[in-house]
Scaffold this active site. Structure first.
Site, short mmCIF file in Angstrom:
data_model
loop_
_atom_site.label_atom_id
_atom_site.label_comp_id
_atom_site.label_asym_id
_atom_site.label_seq_id
_atom_site.Cartn_x
_atom_site.Cartn_y
_atom_site.Cartn_z
N ASP A 1 0.85 -1.19 0.00
CA ASP A 1 0.00 0.00 0.00
C ASP A 1 0.89 1.24 0.00
OD1 ASP A 1 0.93 0.18 2.57
OD2 ASP A 1 -0.95 -0.39 3.51
N ASP B 1 -7.94 -7.71 0.86
CA ASP B 1 -7.01 -7.81 2.00
C ASP B 1 -7.72 -7.29 3.23
OD1 ASP B 1 -5.52 -5.11 3.22
OD2 ASP B 1 -6.52 -4.78 1.31
N CYS C 1 -12.50 -28.27 8.68
CA CYS C 1 -11.30 -27.51 8.30
C CYS C 1 -10.09 -28.43 8.22
CB CYS C 1 -11.04 -26.39 9.32
SG CYS C 1 -9.57 -25.40 8.97
N CYS D 1 -6.86 -27.31 8.23
CA CYS D 1 -5.64 -26.62 8.62
C CYS D 1 -4.89 -27.40 9.69
CB CYS D 1 -5.96 -25.20 9.11
SG CYS D 1 -6.60 -25.11 10.80
N CYS E 1 -6.63 -27.47 13.16
CA CYS E 1 -7.82 -28.31 13.31
C CYS E 1 -7.53 -29.79 13.05
CB CYS E 1 -8.92 -27.85 12.36
SG CYS E 1 -9.64 -26.26 12.83
N HIS F 1 -5.25 -20.95 11.59
CA HIS F 1 -6.62 -21.37 11.28
C HIS F 1 -7.38 -20.28 10.51
CE1 HIS F 1 -10.68 -22.89 11.58
NE2 HIS F 1 -11.02 -21.68 12.01
#
Length: 386
Positions: free
Chosen positions: A90, A270, A308, A310, A313, A350
């Site tokens: 940015d 974002d 999930c 990930c 998890c 997560h």
């Protein structure tokens, strides 16, 4: 150094592909935020494993620390932070805006006191382009003034929003001139401003489109306005952005915001929400938000989200068939209560996995012509509760 193609559409929603100097980005995509050259609490390898294709860096803060001399020594931000895939930076405009009374805006730029050591500094469109060239980010954002929803205790008027928008347009021209003068090989995006006034959004876009930039963003949303106002401006503005160029919604937002953005025609998102919320025990799941600090999680053996995949998890299985990771809500609640740093790290993994997987599922739905069905199921699942 940017190529973009739309591969499929459903209504205003688009499935696209963005080719940059350092890699290809499949869109729609969520970009994790790495303000100081790092996505807090997550190793670059973990970001790659969870499907991050492009991340953000912050021009303002990296200019403050470590400074341009160090970044020049490393040849830019990629080598400095150990990330080989694309980076978007940015311009510093939002950070300057957030300084409030500590900054003074003029036609030339913004004077402010450094939040690091109090030094008097002056950030201009030209300097923003020069800093971002040192950073060597794949996508460079124009320096703009983020039009606030409220100004001096009152809701920003149309006249105030117009003056702010027109200043950003003049700065966009200066950014492009400096970007080209410096021979930057990357891509410069413009930022559509105009507050809550659709006619001003149209005027901003018309002026930016005349510059024929490689991509366009919508700025000045999620800055304190009611959600209905944000969605109204988003749904008006997004479909009017050039159809053959990538469209970026800056700083937004919740999972529901992402689905609404895609439906309106946005390609890139974002937000600090998944990382910031994780550090405060607020976790996103397919079935709604989970507040980890609630006492009811103290002895809960379930993962955050049974659907999930990930590390937090489900964990992962090594070459010997041994499972590593996969943690209960009770354990994560315990880490949070004890202030252990592993807690926000696992939460961040997560949340980012959830956001990135949501975008992957959206891309697959668009490819199959079933985005509307996906969105309906998404809202039903999120309303179900954890």
């Amino acid at each position: 150094m940017l190529q973009f193609e739309v591969l499929a559409t459903e209504g205003q929603a688009r499935r696209g592909r963005l080719a940059l100097r350092r890699g290809v980005v499949e869109t729609p995509i969520f970009m994790p935020v790495g303000t100081y050259g790092t996505v807090k609490g997550v190793m670059p390898r973990s970001l790659e494993e969870m499907g991050a294709q492009i991340i953000l860096g912050n021009t303002f803060h990296l200019w403050m620390r470590p400074g341009l001399d160090v970044l020049r020594q490393f040849g830019g931000l990629h080598r400095f932070e150990g990330w080989t895939r694309p980076i978007l930076t940015d311009s510093g405009g939002f950070q300057v805006w957030s300084l409030g009374e500590m900054r003074k805006i003029s036609e030339e730029g913004v004077r402010f006191a450094s939040p690091v050591n109090g030094d008097r500094l002056f950030l201009t469109p030209e300097l923003s382009m020069q800093i971002q060239q040192v950073l060597d980010s794949d996508i460079v954002m124009q320096f703009d003034e983020c039009t606030p929803y409220e100004n001096g205790g009152h809701v920003t008027t149309e006249a105030e929003a117009r003056a702010s928008m027109e200043l950003s347009l003049r700065w966009a021209r200066r950014c492009l001139d400096e970007f080209q003068r410096g021979g930057n090989p990357n891509a410069l995006f413009g930022i559509v401003q105009g507050g809550m006034f659709t006619a001003l959004r149209d005027a901003s876009l018309e002026g930016l489109a005349a510059l024929d930039l490689p991509g366009y963003a919508i700025g000045g949303l999620s800055v304190g306005e009611p959600k209905a106002e944000m969605l109204r401006v988003l749904e008006h503005t997004a479909p009017r952005l050039p159809a053959h160029k990538p469209r970026y919604l800056m700083g937004v937002g919740t999972p529901e915001d992402l689905v609404a953005g895609v439906a309106a025609g946005i390609d890139m998102f974002d937000c600090v929400m998944p990382t910031r919320n994780a550090r405060n025990g607020h976790l996103f799941t397919r079935f709604g938000d989970l507040k980890l600090r609630n006492a009811r999680h103290k002895a809960d053996e379930r993962p955050l989200d049974p659907t999930c995949g990930c590390y937090t998890c489900r964990g992962h299985t090594d070459a010997l068939g041994r499972t590593h990771g996969g943690f209960s809500r009770a354990y994560l609640h315990h880490l949070d209560r004890c202030g252990e740093m592993l807690g926000p790290m696992l939460g961040t993994i997560h949340n980012l996995h959830y956001y990135l997987n949501l975008m992957r599922e959206i891309r697959e739905a668009l490819e199959g012509g079933r985005f509307a069905l996906f969105a309906a199921q998404f809202h039903a699942d999120r309303a179900r509760g954890v």
